[in-house]
Each structure stands twice: as C-alpha cells, then as structure tokens.
Design an enzyme around this catalytic site. Structure first.
Site, short mmCIF file in Angstrom:
data_model
loop_
_atom_site.label_atom_id
_atom_site.label_comp_id
_atom_site.label_asym_id
_atom_site.label_seq_id
_atom_site.Cartn_x
_atom_site.Cartn_y
_atom_site.Cartn_z
N ALA A 47 3.85 -1.49 5.69
CA ALA A 47 3.99 -1.28 4.25
C ALA A 47 5.45 -1.12 3.78
CB ALA A 47 3.14 -0.10 3.82
N ASP A 238 -0.89 2.46 4.24
CA ASP A 238 -0.53 1.34 3.35
C ASP A 238 -0.65 1.71 1.89
OD1 ASP A 238 -1.45 0.04 6.04
OD2 ASP A 238 -0.09 -1.34 5.02
O1 MRU Z 1 -1.24 -5.53 8.59
P1 MRU Z 1 -0.03 -4.70 8.85
O2 MRU Z 1 0.50 -4.86 10.24
O3 MRU Z 1 1.02 -4.90 7.79
O4 MRU Z 1 -0.55 -3.22 8.73
C1 MRU Z 1 0.35 -2.17 8.96
C2 MRU Z 1 -0.29 -0.84 8.91
O5 MRU Z 1 -1.45 -0.68 8.67
C3 MRU Z 1 0.64 0.33 9.11
O6 MRU Z 1 -0.02 1.37 9.76
C4 MRU Z 1 1.11 0.82 7.74
O7 MRU Z 1 1.66 -0.25 7.01
C5 MRU Z 1 2.09 1.91 7.82
S1 MRU Z 1 3.63 1.30 8.42
C6 MRU Z 1 4.79 2.51 8.31
#
Ligand code: MRU
Length: 349
Positions: A47, A238
C-alpha cells in the site's frame, strides 16, 4: 537499504518484485503510463509503495506534458490522475496520494503558478511523501517494537516490509525495531498464496537483515500457534475503515481468528495514509479480484483442471474485534477504534 523505488533523472526505478528472490533486476518507468503498468503488474506492490509510486507517476505526467500553460494542462492532469487511480482499488494510499496531488495542483492553479513552477512543486511533493513514508515506518517501528516480547516467535502475513514501502516497512519495521532493541525474535512468514509475497519477499528482505526467518505454508499457522511457537502476530494493512476494520492481504482474516483462538496478540501496523475515515466499516472497502491465472498456474505450469471455477480476491477484511492494537506513526491505538481514530486525527491537525 532495499531500493524499492527511487527517483532518477530518467524516471522512477523500481526493483522488480515479480522476479524476487531469484533475480534482482530493475524496471525504469519514465512516463506516468509506465508507472501505472508497474503498479498493475505488481512490479511494485504494498500500500504505501503504491501511493508514493503514484505520486511520482503524477510528477512524470506533469513533466511529460506538451501543454504550454497551466490552464491548458488542467484537463490532462485529470486524465493522468484517473489513469493512476484506476490501477488497483483496495489500498487507499493510492487515492490518498493522488488526492494530495490534486489539492496541491488546485492551489497552485489558484495562485497563478506557471507550468514550470507546478512541475517543480509536484515533484517536490512526491519527494516529501517518500521521505514521510520512511519516517512513518521508523516511528511505527519504535512504537510497535516495544509491544513485541523480549524473545519469541512473531508471525507475519504477506510482505509489509521495505519492499512494500519506501523503506524499513510497517509490520517488518516493527520487527526490525524490536530486533534493534535487542529482542530475540524468530519470524514466521506465511508464504501467502497465490502471489507468495511472504515466501519470496518477506523471507528475502529479512534474510538480508540477518533476522531469523522461517517460511510456513499458509495452512500451517494454526498448528504452529497451538505448539506455542508464536507469541505475537504483526501485519500491515491496505485500508483501515473508521471503525477499525482492516483490509489486508487475503488470508489475514484467517490468521486473526487463529490468533484470537490461541490468545495471541494480533497487531496491525499502518501509516496514517492507510486510514480511511470516509469509509465507515470494512463492508465499504472494495476488494480487488486478481487474474485467475495466479491461482491456476505457478511458474508457468498449470495446477488445476481446465474449466474449474476459480476465485482470487487479493484482500480480505479482518473485523476490528480481532485487532489487539493498531500501530501508527502517531501512536498505538486500542479499541474502541472509532473513538481512538477520531481522537488521533484531531491531535494531528
Ligand atoms: O497485493 P499486495 O502485495 O500489494 O498486497 C500487499 C499487502 O496486503 C500488504 O500487507 C499491505 O499493503 C501493507 S504493506 C506495508
């Protein structure tokens, strides 16, 4: 430091997260369309990293215009923002970053700034977001590291590390900080089917920092908790709704229920840019459905019979009742989260 994304004179350089851990290669995005593509294809993901990438995408879009005046550029600015906003729907950091750029652009237009001045100010704002993100991770680390046990197992899901941010990480920042405080932490990284962010990315970056890490398949967490090997869970987010419901990588909800059942604290580490007070509960959070090929195939090989039904939601929502605390750069929040979030929003203004 892990070079997740970096501004260069030629554009934004991303480490290609689809290739890790076997290959360390880089992708250069020199237009906003290319930034949108690297977000969609998950060359960059996580995110906070998505948010700052989009900010740099806006900066590249402004830099690349052939418009002669700020007024002439205004409709193109809207199109640039819309293209970047259309990449991934769940992480609110993306919309937070684009809205911040829209607000700045509107102010600059109002104040009569020239297009050259706008180019400079938009790029400076992207750099500021980059620096703020690292500072937020460090602050979350300091708050959250103190919550982890002096010694023990900490389970994390997905990758909420340096690779998901501009550096240090949210959940992994908490773990890094605990280790820096001298705590003896053994990390258990869920592999995180289907994209394998845990097995590939979390394991890669923690090993680079020499933090003891064990990868487990997603379906192993329950028995490892029952065996007493996990003392805390820490994950990223997210999007966090106003009531404290947490959208994070698919499977996070399972882990939260398991932690609850085993009496293990379940911490969520997320910067303020992940908090969405405009969305009342997790019900209102849009969940991205990813291409089915991520489930049906692995490494180019088909795993499932032709024609079988597939679903591939990239995220789930963990109800606030399972969250022991939310660790932000502004402090550690406890339930009731609606009140805690409102209170902390006020203190920051
Ligand atoms: O699909 P992604 O890899 O973008 O998902 C990422 C996540 O779910 C993370 O846990 C979230 O973005 C937190 S990152 C600091």
């Amino acid at each position: 430091m892990i070079p997740t994304l970096a501004w260069t004179p030629d554009g934004v350089r991303f480490i290609d997260q689809t290739k890790l851990p076997l290959e360390e290669s880089y992708v250069l995005a020199s237009t906003y369309e290319q930034v949108a593509d690297v977000i969609v294809t998950m060359v960059v993901r996580g995110a906070p990293a998505i948010g700052v990438s989009a900010a740099y995408g806006v900066a590249l879009g402004v830099r690349g215009t052939t418009a002669k005046t700020a007024e002439e550029f205004a409709p193109e600015f809207e199109r640039i923002c819309a293209r970047l906003a259309g990449t991934r729907p769940t992480a609110v950091n993306l919309f937070w970053a684009i809205d911040r750029m829209k607000g700045l652009f509107a102010n600059l237009l109002d104040s009569g700034a020239t297009l050259d001045q706008i180019k400079d100010r938009i790029l400076a704002e992207a750099h500021a977001m980059y620096a703020e993100d690292i500072a937020a991770c460090k602050a979350m680390g300091a708050f959250g590291g103190a919550l982890l046990p002096q010694a023990g197992g900490v389970l994390t899901h997905c990758n909420a590390g340096a690779l998901a941010t501009c550096g240090y990480g949210t959940a992994l920042g908490v773990i890094r900080s605990a280790v820096e405080q001298g705590k003896q932490i053994q990390v258990f990284a869920d592999e995180t089917r289907p994209f394998l962010q845990g097995a590939r990315l979390t394991a890669w970056e923690l090993m680079a920092d020499h933090i003891p890490t064990t990868v487990i398949c997603d379906n192993m967490a329950a028995s490892i908790m029952r065996a007493g090997r996990i003392q805390a869970v820490v994950v990223g987010a997210d999007r966090i709704a106003a009531n404290g419901d947490v959208a994070n990588k698919i499977g996070t909800y399972n882990v939260a229920i398991l932690a609850h059942e085993h009496g293990i604290p379940f911490y969520v580490a997320a910067p303020w840019s992940t908090i969405d007070l405009a969305t009342a509960t997790g019900e209102g959070i849009p969940i991205e459905e990813r291409p089915h090929v991520e489930v049906t195939h692995h490494g180019g090989k088909q795993l499932t019979p032709n024609g079988v039904g597939i679903c591939n939601p990239a995220f789930d929502v963990t109800p606030a009742k399972y969250v022991t605390a939310i660790i932000t750069e502004r402090g550690v929040l406890r339930a009731p989260y609606d009140e805690a979030l409102k209170a902390i929003e006020k203190t920051a203004k």
